[in-house]
Write a protein that holds these residues in place. Sequence first.
Motif, PDB file in Angstrom:
ATOM      1  N   GLU A  10      18.853 -22.311   7.390  1.00 43.32           N
ATOM      2  CA  GLU A  10      17.763 -21.059   6.841  1.00 43.32           C
ATOM      3  C   GLU A  10      16.923 -20.996   8.044  1.00 43.32           C
ATOM      4  OE1 GLU A  10      13.902 -21.118   3.735  1.00 43.32           O
ATOM      5  OE2 GLU A  10      15.784 -23.227   3.809  1.00 43.32           O
ATOM      6  N   MET A  11      16.781 -19.514   8.398  1.00 38.59           N
ATOM      7  CA  MET A  11      15.902 -18.446   9.299  1.00 38.59           C
ATOM      8  C   MET A  11      15.124 -17.811   8.702  1.00 38.59           C
ATOM      9  SD  MET A  11      17.884 -15.657  12.172  1.00 38.59           S
ATOM     10  CE  MET A  11      18.549 -18.263  12.943  1.00 38.59           C
ATOM     11  N   HIS A  12      13.937 -17.658   9.505  1.00 36.27           N
ATOM     12  CA  HIS A  12      12.414 -17.285   9.158  1.00 36.27           C
ATOM     13  C   HIS A  12      12.180 -16.436  10.080  1.00 36.27           C
ATOM     14  CE1 HIS A  12      11.976 -19.498   5.823  1.00 36.27           C
ATOM     15  NE2 HIS A  12      12.373 -20.601   5.550  1.00 36.27           N
ATOM     16  N   GLU A  13      12.156 -15.089   9.741  1.00 33.22           N
ATOM     17  CA  GLU A  13      11.370 -13.914  10.415  1.00 33.22           C
ATOM     18  C   GLU A  13       9.788 -14.915  10.817  1.00 33.22           C
ATOM     19  OE1 GLU A  13       8.839  -9.493  10.463  1.00 33.22           O
ATOM     20  OE2 GLU A  13      11.878  -9.673   9.921  1.00 33.22           O
ATOM     21  N   CYS A  14       9.532 -14.196  11.779  1.00 33.62           N
ATOM     22  CA  CYS A  14       8.096 -15.263  12.763  1.00 33.62           C
ATOM     23  C   CYS A  14       7.562 -13.765  13.833  1.00 33.62           C
ATOM     24  CB  CYS A  14       7.560 -16.413  13.078  1.00 33.62           C
ATOM     25  SG  CYS A  14       8.829 -17.732  11.831  1.00 33.62           S
ATOM     26  N   ARG A  15       7.262 -13.318  13.244  1.00 36.06           N
ATOM     27  CA  ARG A  15       6.744 -11.731  14.533  1.00 36.06           C
ATOM     28  C   ARG A  15       5.500 -11.985  15.252  1.00 36.06           C
ATOM     29  NH1 ARG A  15       8.677  -6.342  12.854  1.00 36.06           N
ATOM     30  NH2 ARG A  15       8.474  -5.823  14.460  1.00 36.06           N
ATOM     31  N   ASN A  16       4.602 -12.599  14.641  1.00 33.57           N
ATOM     32  CA  ASN A  16       3.784 -13.014  15.462  1.00 33.57           C
ATOM     33  C   ASN A  16       2.815 -14.057  14.517  1.00 33.57           C
ATOM     34  OD1 ASN A  16       2.093 -12.118  12.985  1.00 33.57           O
ATOM     35  ND2 ASN A  16       2.635 -10.215  12.707  1.00 33.57           N
ATOM     36  N   ALA A  17       1.543 -14.432  15.453  1.00 39.24           N
ATOM     37  CA  ALA A  17       0.745 -15.676  14.662  1.00 39.24           C
ATOM     38  C   ALA A  17       1.292 -15.448  12.745  1.00 39.24           C
ATOM     39  CB  ALA A  17      -0.516 -15.564  15.748  1.00 39.24           C
ATOM     40  N   ARG A  18      -0.113 -14.318  12.912  1.00 39.32           N
ATOM     41  CA  ARG A  18      -0.350 -14.835  11.165  1.00 39.32           C
ATOM     42  C   ARG A  18       0.767 -15.233  10.859  1.00 39.32           C
ATOM     43  NH1 ARG A  18      -4.638 -12.727   9.702  1.00 39.32           N
ATOM     44  NH2 ARG A  18      -5.013 -11.407  11.275  1.00 39.32           N
ATOM     45  N   GLN A  19       2.077 -14.620  10.429  1.00 43.41           N
ATOM     46  CA  GLN A  19       3.296 -15.157   9.735  1.00 43.41           C
ATOM     47  C   GLN A  19       3.353 -15.366  10.095  1.00 43.41           C
ATOM     48  OE1 GLN A  19       6.178 -11.763  11.106  1.00 43.41           O
ATOM     49  NE2 GLN A  19       7.648 -12.387   8.964  1.00 43.41           N
ATOM     50  N   LEU A  20       3.696 -16.556  11.447  1.00 41.87           N
ATOM     51  CA  LEU A  20       4.160 -18.094  12.105  1.00 41.87           C
ATOM     52  C   LEU A  20       3.177 -18.873  11.505  1.00 41.87           C
ATOM     53  CD1 LEU A  20       5.964 -19.445  13.471  1.00 41.87           C
ATOM     54  CD2 LEU A  20       3.796 -19.631  15.466  1.00 41.87           C
ATOM     55  N   THR A  21       1.809 -18.953  10.821  1.00 43.32           N
ATOM     56  CA  THR A  21       1.463 -19.707  10.371  1.00 43.32           C
ATOM     57  C   THR A  21       1.891 -19.764   9.241  1.00 43.32           C
ATOM     58  OG1 THR A  21      -0.381 -18.891  11.950  1.00 43.32           O
ATOM     59  CG2 THR A  21      -1.051 -20.539   9.952  1.00 43.32           C
ATOM     60  N   THR A  22       1.596 -18.833   8.557  1.00 42.84           N
ATOM     61  CA  THR A  22       1.763 -18.868   6.478  1.00 42.84           C
ATOM     62  C   THR A  22       3.341 -19.693   6.581  1.00 42.84           C
ATOM     63  OG1 THR A  22       1.027 -16.696   6.657  1.00 42.84           O
ATOM     64  CG2 THR A  22       3.001 -17.736   4.736  1.00 42.84           C
ATOM     65  N   VAL A  23       4.496 -19.526   7.852  1.00 35.55           N
ATOM     66  CA  VAL A  23       5.746 -19.552   7.934  1.00 35.55           C
ATOM     67  C   VAL A  23       6.053 -21.515   7.657  1.00 35.55           C
ATOM     68  CG1 VAL A  23       8.506 -19.775   8.326  1.00 35.55           C
ATOM     69  CG2 VAL A  23       7.277 -17.791   7.406  1.00 35.55           C
ATOM     70  N   VAL A  24       5.343 -21.612   8.976  1.00 30.90           N
ATOM     71  CA  VAL A  24       5.828 -23.139   9.102  1.00 30.90           C
ATOM     72  C   VAL A  24       4.221 -24.199   8.147  1.00 30.90           C
ATOM     73  CG1 VAL A  24       4.611 -24.514  11.114  1.00 30.90           C
ATOM     74  CG2 VAL A  24       6.080 -22.688  11.040  1.00 30.90           C
ATOM     75  N   GLY A  25       2.804 -23.442   7.315  1.00 33.84           N
ATOM     76  CA  GLY A  25       2.579 -23.717   7.035  1.00 33.84           C
ATOM     77  C   GLY A  25       3.246 -23.899   5.398  1.00 33.84           C
ATOM     78  N   ARG A  26       3.938 -23.104   4.977  1.00 37.69           N
ATOM     79  CA  ARG A  26       4.891 -23.517   3.821  1.00 37.69           C
ATOM     80  C   ARG A  26       6.184 -24.046   4.326  1.00 37.69           C
ATOM     81  NH1 ARG A  26       6.074 -18.566   2.978  1.00 37.69           N
ATOM     82  NH2 ARG A  26       8.749 -18.802   4.004  1.00 37.69           N
ATOM     83  N   LEU A  27       7.115 -24.178   5.372  1.00 36.92           N
ATOM     84  CA  LEU A  27       7.819 -25.317   5.259  1.00 36.92           C
ATOM     85  C   LEU A  27       8.031 -26.189   5.774  1.00 36.92           C
ATOM     86  CD1 LEU A  27      10.216 -22.666   7.521  1.00 36.92           C
ATOM     87  CD2 LEU A  27      10.145 -22.953   5.011  1.00 36.92           C
ATOM     88  N   LEU A  28       6.805 -26.799   6.935  1.00 36.34           N
ATOM     89  CA  LEU A  28       6.840 -29.050   6.759  1.00 36.34           C
ATOM     90  C   LEU A  28       6.702 -29.253   5.904  1.00 36.34           C
ATOM     91  CD1 LEU A  28       4.007 -27.962   9.989  1.00 36.34           C
ATOM     92  CD2 LEU A  28       6.441 -27.855  10.248  1.00 36.34           C
ATOM     93  N   PRO A  29       7.631 -29.919   6.181  1.00 35.27           N
ATOM     94  CA  PRO A  29       7.817 -31.548   5.064  1.00 35.27           C
ATOM     95  C   PRO A  29       5.911 -32.034   4.505  1.00 35.27           C
ATOM     96  CG  PRO A  29       8.575 -31.669   6.788  1.00 35.27           C
ATOM     97  CD  PRO A  29       8.130 -30.421   7.106  1.00 35.27           C
ATOM     98  N   VAL A  30       5.752 -32.763   3.808  1.00 38.13           N
ATOM     99  CA  VAL A  30       4.909 -33.191   3.856  1.00 38.13           C
ATOM    100  C   VAL A  30       5.404 -34.834   3.437  1.00 38.13           C
ATOM    101  CG1 VAL A  30       3.560 -32.179   2.980  1.00 38.13           C
ATOM    102  CG2 VAL A  30       4.918 -32.560   0.568  1.00 38.13           C
TER     103      VAL A  30
END
Length: 480
Positions: free
Chosen positions: A460-480
């Motif tokens: 599963e691939m996600h676009e992360c072009r800037n830090a704001r987008q990266l923070t949102t994507v990583v915060g959503r994807l990282l497992p708990v």
Amino acid sequence: MSGSATPSSKREATGLSAPHGFSGHLVGFVEALRARGIPVGPSETVDAGQVVTVLDLMDREVLREGLACALLRRTSQRTTFDGLFDLWFPAALGERLGAEDVDIPRKPNGEVDIIELRKMLAELLLQDPTGERSQQLQMLAAQMVEEMGQYQSASGPSFSAYQAMKDLQPELLVSKLLAGLAAGMDTSDFDSEVARRTARQRIKAFRGTVEAETRRRVAERLGRDRVATYGVARQAEDADFLRISENELAELRRSSQRMARIMASRLASRRRRARRGEIDLRKTLRKSMSTGGVPVNLVTRKPRPGRPDLVLLCDISGSVAGFSSFTMLMVNALREQFSRVRIFAFVDRADEVTGLFDQVTPLDQITRRIFTEAEVVGVEGHSDYGSALKGFAEKWPDAVTSRTSLLILGDARNNYRDPELAILRQLADTAKHSYWLNPEAEKMWGTGDSAANRYAEIVEMHECRNARQLTTVVGRLLPV
């Protein structure tokens, strides 16, 4: 405000009027701040409105500082704020009053005498750059933009800071300023360094004054909204990773801990919700039979204890080095949220770099240490995802297990080499979760030497072009 003496008819022609009064103008300024990535809420806007009721609106710098105190939360937002403030609350409209009193030195044939102009600028920069001297420098900058910065564009006359400064080249004045500033000082290395930095800062400040004056004049012709899109410094969080400057990347590195704290709080919240477990439908129905289903008593499954492992596999080649280094720093700061974090870097050869992330190494030297102390570059030194995946799977076969979340960082540009899709599929099948973060725009995936579209079929691939987008994507994807 000081310096403005343009008739109202000209003000309306330039589109810089305030038809909704000062309050509407202030709201428009707040909207411009939000558009450039500065979060300003209703409470801050109300505070700003209250602040301006007690300020002298004719003192522009007092107004600037008052609004900054009310609207900003971090010092890193100040540069963007100042750029927008200069557009929404300009120092003047049209030509500045008093600028015409500054005589640009000219040769007998009418051309600007660059040598004499440099001497004039050097004398002003050697003095205390506050008060009257500051006003003189502003007037000199305004007159330079008016006389030397004009050019004819396709849509009519316009102004250019480059046009105004290209012949002057104020950087050539450093040695002269050093000699003047060092007069009367000790000849120690410390004093020499202080003088050198002071000279460069004053030259940089004057160049900034010319650029601000240019933006003001262009905004009168094109509109401040249009000029703000390209003439005002953006927030580092919104900078494109593939085009990020060194200053923006340094700011991101400094803010990595803050962003990590934000993601840690999100993960903690998700973990609290996850502890409730999923609804056990069978047990819920059985328990509710005694009440006829009114009310329904929910029974949840007990979640499995333990935190997952996290493995990062990061491309640190030149094109994506900024993206990967920042992501590695941010995820490394989240170590406490996982039972174990292992970080691997590669260009065309993978190597583990987990041990290089310590409390001693400065953030801006992490990537340098990776290249000097880890074996991430082979013979050619060009990105080779297939070779890196193959070497990673062979050298660390136990790194990815059924408890592991695999996070791959890179643009997937493989220089037309074998992408080793079978190895990636094996890793993805073994891992509990697997994601790919790509700093390129999704529309570019699969173009040229990019193997992103082929890798995206497996992971599963996600676009992360800037830090704001990266923070949102990583915060959503990282497992708990």
